[in-house]
Structures are given as C-alpha cells and as structure tokens.
Design a protein around this motif. Structure first.
Motif, PDB file in Angstrom:
ATOM      1  N   LEU A 221     -27.982 -16.947   5.567  1.00  0.00           N
ATOM      2  CA  LEU A 221     -27.534 -16.608   4.213  1.00  0.00           C
ATOM      3  C   LEU A 221     -26.352 -15.647   4.257  1.00  0.00           C
ATOM      4  O   LEU A 221     -25.410 -15.763   3.465  1.00  0.00           O
ATOM      5  CB  LEU A 221     -28.692 -15.999   3.429  1.00  0.00           C
TER       6      LEU A 221
ATOM      7  N   LEU B 245     -20.544 -18.569  -7.171  1.00  0.00           N
ATOM      8  CA  LEU B 245     -21.896 -18.866  -7.631  1.00  0.00           C
ATOM      9  C   LEU B 245     -22.806 -19.180  -6.447  1.00  0.00           C
ATOM     10  O   LEU B 245     -23.945 -18.710  -6.383  1.00  0.00           O
ATOM     11  CB  LEU B 245     -21.869 -20.031  -8.615  1.00  0.00           C
ATOM     12  N   VAL B 246     -22.284 -19.962  -5.494  1.00  0.00           N
ATOM     13  CA  VAL B 246     -23.059 -20.275  -4.287  1.00  0.00           C
ATOM     14  C   VAL B 246     -23.315 -19.002  -3.484  1.00  0.00           C
ATOM     15  O   VAL B 246     -24.414 -18.771  -2.978  1.00  0.00           O
ATOM     16  CB  VAL B 246     -22.317 -21.319  -3.430  1.00  0.00           C
ATOM     17  N   SER B 247     -22.293 -18.155  -3.385  1.00  0.00           N
ATOM     18  CA  SER B 247     -22.423 -16.913  -2.627  1.00  0.00           C
ATOM     19  C   SER B 247     -23.474 -15.997  -3.247  1.00  0.00           C
ATOM     20  O   SER B 247     -24.318 -15.429  -2.550  1.00  0.00           O
ATOM     21  CB  SER B 247     -21.072 -16.194  -2.581  1.00  0.00           C
ATOM     22  N   ARG B 248     -23.438 -15.847  -4.568  1.00  0.00           N
ATOM     23  CA  ARG B 248     -24.389 -14.956  -5.242  1.00  0.00           C
ATOM     24  C   ARG B 248     -25.804 -15.513  -5.185  1.00  0.00           C
ATOM     25  O   ARG B 248     -26.775 -14.746  -5.115  1.00  0.00           O
ATOM     26  CB  ARG B 248     -23.943 -14.746  -6.685  1.00  0.00           C
ATOM     27  N   THR B 249     -25.928 -16.847  -5.215  1.00  0.00           N
ATOM     28  CA  THR B 249     -27.247 -17.454  -5.068  1.00  0.00           C
ATOM     29  C   THR B 249     -27.817 -17.149  -3.684  1.00  0.00           C
ATOM     30  O   THR B 249     -28.992 -16.806  -3.535  1.00  0.00           O
ATOM     31  CB  THR B 249     -27.171 -18.975  -5.285  1.00  0.00           C
ATOM     32  N   SER B 250     -26.963 -17.247  -2.663  1.00  0.00           N
ATOM     33  CA  SER B 250     -27.390 -16.915  -1.299  1.00  0.00           C
ATOM     34  C   SER B 250     -27.795 -15.453  -1.203  1.00  0.00           C
ATOM     35  O   SER B 250     -28.788 -15.103  -0.555  1.00  0.00           O
ATOM     36  CB  SER B 250     -26.257 -17.209  -0.310  1.00  0.00           C
ATOM     37  N   ASN B 251     -27.030 -14.586  -1.874  1.00  0.00           N
ATOM     38  CA  ASN B 251     -27.321 -13.159  -1.842  1.00  0.00           C
ATOM     39  C   ASN B 251     -28.647 -12.844  -2.524  1.00  0.00           C
ATOM     40  O   ASN B 251     -29.405 -11.972  -2.077  1.00  0.00           O
ATOM     41  CB  ASN B 251     -26.190 -12.391  -2.523  1.00  0.00           C
ATOM     42  N   SER B 252     -28.958 -13.571  -3.598  1.00  0.00           N
ATOM     43  CA  SER B 252     -30.216 -13.334  -4.315  1.00  0.00           C
ATOM     44  C   SER B 252     -31.430 -13.728  -3.474  1.00  0.00           C
ATOM     45  O   SER B 252     -32.515 -13.180  -3.651  1.00  0.00           O
ATOM     46  CB  SER B 252     -30.225 -14.101  -5.639  1.00  0.00           C
ATOM     47  N   PHE B 253     -31.247 -14.679  -2.560  1.00  0.00           N
ATOM     48  CA  PHE B 253     -32.325 -15.054  -1.646  1.00  0.00           C
ATOM     49  C   PHE B 253     -32.370 -14.118  -0.442  1.00  0.00           C
ATOM     50  O   PHE B 253     -33.450 -13.837   0.099  1.00  0.00           O
ATOM     51  CB  PHE B 253     -32.147 -16.495  -1.163  1.00  0.00           C
TER      52      PHE B 253
END
Length: 266
Positions: A11, A47-55
């Motif tokens: 991630l 958006l993909v980066s922030r989704t990865s960060n949230s996981f």
C-alpha cells in the motif's frame, strides 16, 4: 517479511508511486494545453492513493498494537521496510514518468471526446486497448538525465528545500506511530502529534514550493518558458523527491524521539 508487513509495504508503494507520477500529469497538461483536464485525471489517481492510505493506517496501527501486547517491539526494522518500499516506489515512478506522461496525454485527449471519466475508464479497460498500452512505454531519455545538471532554472536551494519537505512529509505519520511504540502509555497522544513533523512540510510545500511549480507551468503555457526547460525542472524535482524519501529513513528515529518528548511534556 510476514504477510501483514507485505500488505503495508504494498500500500505504501502505491501511495508513493502515484505521488511521483503526479509530475507526469503536469507534463501531460503542458503538452496538450489542457491543464485543468490533466489535473482532473490526477485527482483520479489521488483517489486511488487516498484509498490505499485509508487501508494502510489500520493495518499499521494493528501491527503496532499486536507488537506491544506481545511485549516485543522490533518495529524499527518494520518501519525501515516500509520506508524502503516508499523509496523503491519513488524510483520506479521516476522511471515510469515518460510512460505515464504519454498515457495521460492520450487520456486528456480522449476525455475531451468522451466528456466523462466513467466513459473514459470503460474505454481504457477494454482488453484490446489494454494491449495497446505497450505503445506508450518509454524509458527516460539520456537527454532528460543530462538535463538534471541544468535543473530547469531551479536553484539548488529550492531543490534542497523540496528534498527536506518531502523527507518530513514522508516520515511524519510513521514517526508519530513509532513514538507511540516508544512511549506505550502515551501512544494515543503520540499518534496525534504527527503535525509537529508534517506541519512544517505542509507549510513549505503549499506556501513556497507548489506556487513556484504552478508559476513555471503557466510560463510554459504562455510560451514564456520552453517545454524542455519545464521537463528539466520536473526531472530535477523527481530526483529531489527520491533523495527526500531516502533521507526519511534517517529522520525516522530522531523525529520519533522528538514527538515522544513533546507527548511527555504537554
């Protein structure tokens, strides 16, 4: 490396790869003349980066809690692996900037036609078009590497400041979490003190660095600066980003000690 750490590193890799490819979006915008459209595609990547960060955050927090409850904390090595994956992603992103720039330039043109991100995505994921992606593959040209010496007109001081800001931004959250491992009784306080490190990086980036890059982009669009000069500046900034992410390895422990000290005294 166990599965949990591998997921966190993966991630982290995605987050920093996208952060590096952001420079390709600027080049695509300059090349096509559609700056706003290129930034729209960049926001899709973010958006993909922030989704990865949230996981990533809960995985990392759970790992710290598990290590503390098991009364053994080999966490410094874990964070070094994570920061190492960030450096690898940045290096990989630097090599992929020419490829991403070509692909994003084409995507900008297609978005002008389809007028919808959803339609653009449907167009792009078609199996036949995915096979055509190989025509966008390009390696950094030797001329781009030599252009690092010219720096696109950017000063060494500007690049040094950018390097230091990237290092602080990269290490901030990790340092706060590691500080919580150093001071288990104050780990909630430590985890909320990442702003001590990230705050300085954010101020430098958004008040000093980003405006200069935006002005340089506008200069190219209005033909006050050549595209070659802009590419040289971008190549220098990518190099500075890579050095900054590597520097973050050395700032992790002192930054964690600083946060732990603040947590004890506030």
């Amino acid at each position: 490396m166990d599965t949990n750490l591998a997921i966190i590193c993966g991630l982290t890799f995605v987050i920093h790869l996208i952060g590096t490819l952001a420079y390709a979006a600027r080049i695509a915008g300059v090349r096509t003349g559609h700056i706003a459209t290129a930034l729209t595609l960049f926001n899709l990547l973010i958006l993909v980066s922030r989704t990865s960060n949230s996981f990533q955050a809960p995985f990392l927090a759970k790992r710290i809690e598990t290590n503390l409850s098991a009364a053994h904390t080999p966490l410094l090595a874990d964070f070094q692996w994570i920061l190492g994956s960030a450096a690898a992603a940045t290096a990989c992103g630097a090599l992929l900037v020419p490829t991403a720039q070509r692909a994003l330039s084409r995507a900008v043109v297609l978005l002008q036609t389809h007028r919808s991100l959803f339609r653009l995505l449907l167009h792009g994921v078609h199996p036949q078009r995915l096979l055509l992606m190989r025509r966008y593959v390009a390696i950094p040209a030797p001329t781009n590497l030599r252009s690092l010496t010219t720096r696109g007109g950017l000063s060494w001081g500007f690049l040094g400041l950018n390097t230091f800001a990237v290092a602080l931004w990269t290490v901030g959250v990790f340092a706060s979490l590691y500080a919580g491992a150093l001071e288990p009784s104050l780990r909630v306080t430590c985890s909320n003190l990442s702003s001590i490190i990230n705050g300085a990086a954010t101020i430098v980036m958004f008040l000093l660095l980003d405006p200069q890059l935006s002005l340089l982009t506008d200069d190219v669009v209005h033909h006050r600066t050549s595209q070659n000069t802009f590419r040289s500046a971008v190549a220098s900034l990518v190099g500075a980003r890579l050095v900054g992410v590597v520097l973050a390895q050395f700032l992790l422990f002192p930054s964690a000690l600083l946060i732990a000290s603040v947590a004890r005294h506030i």
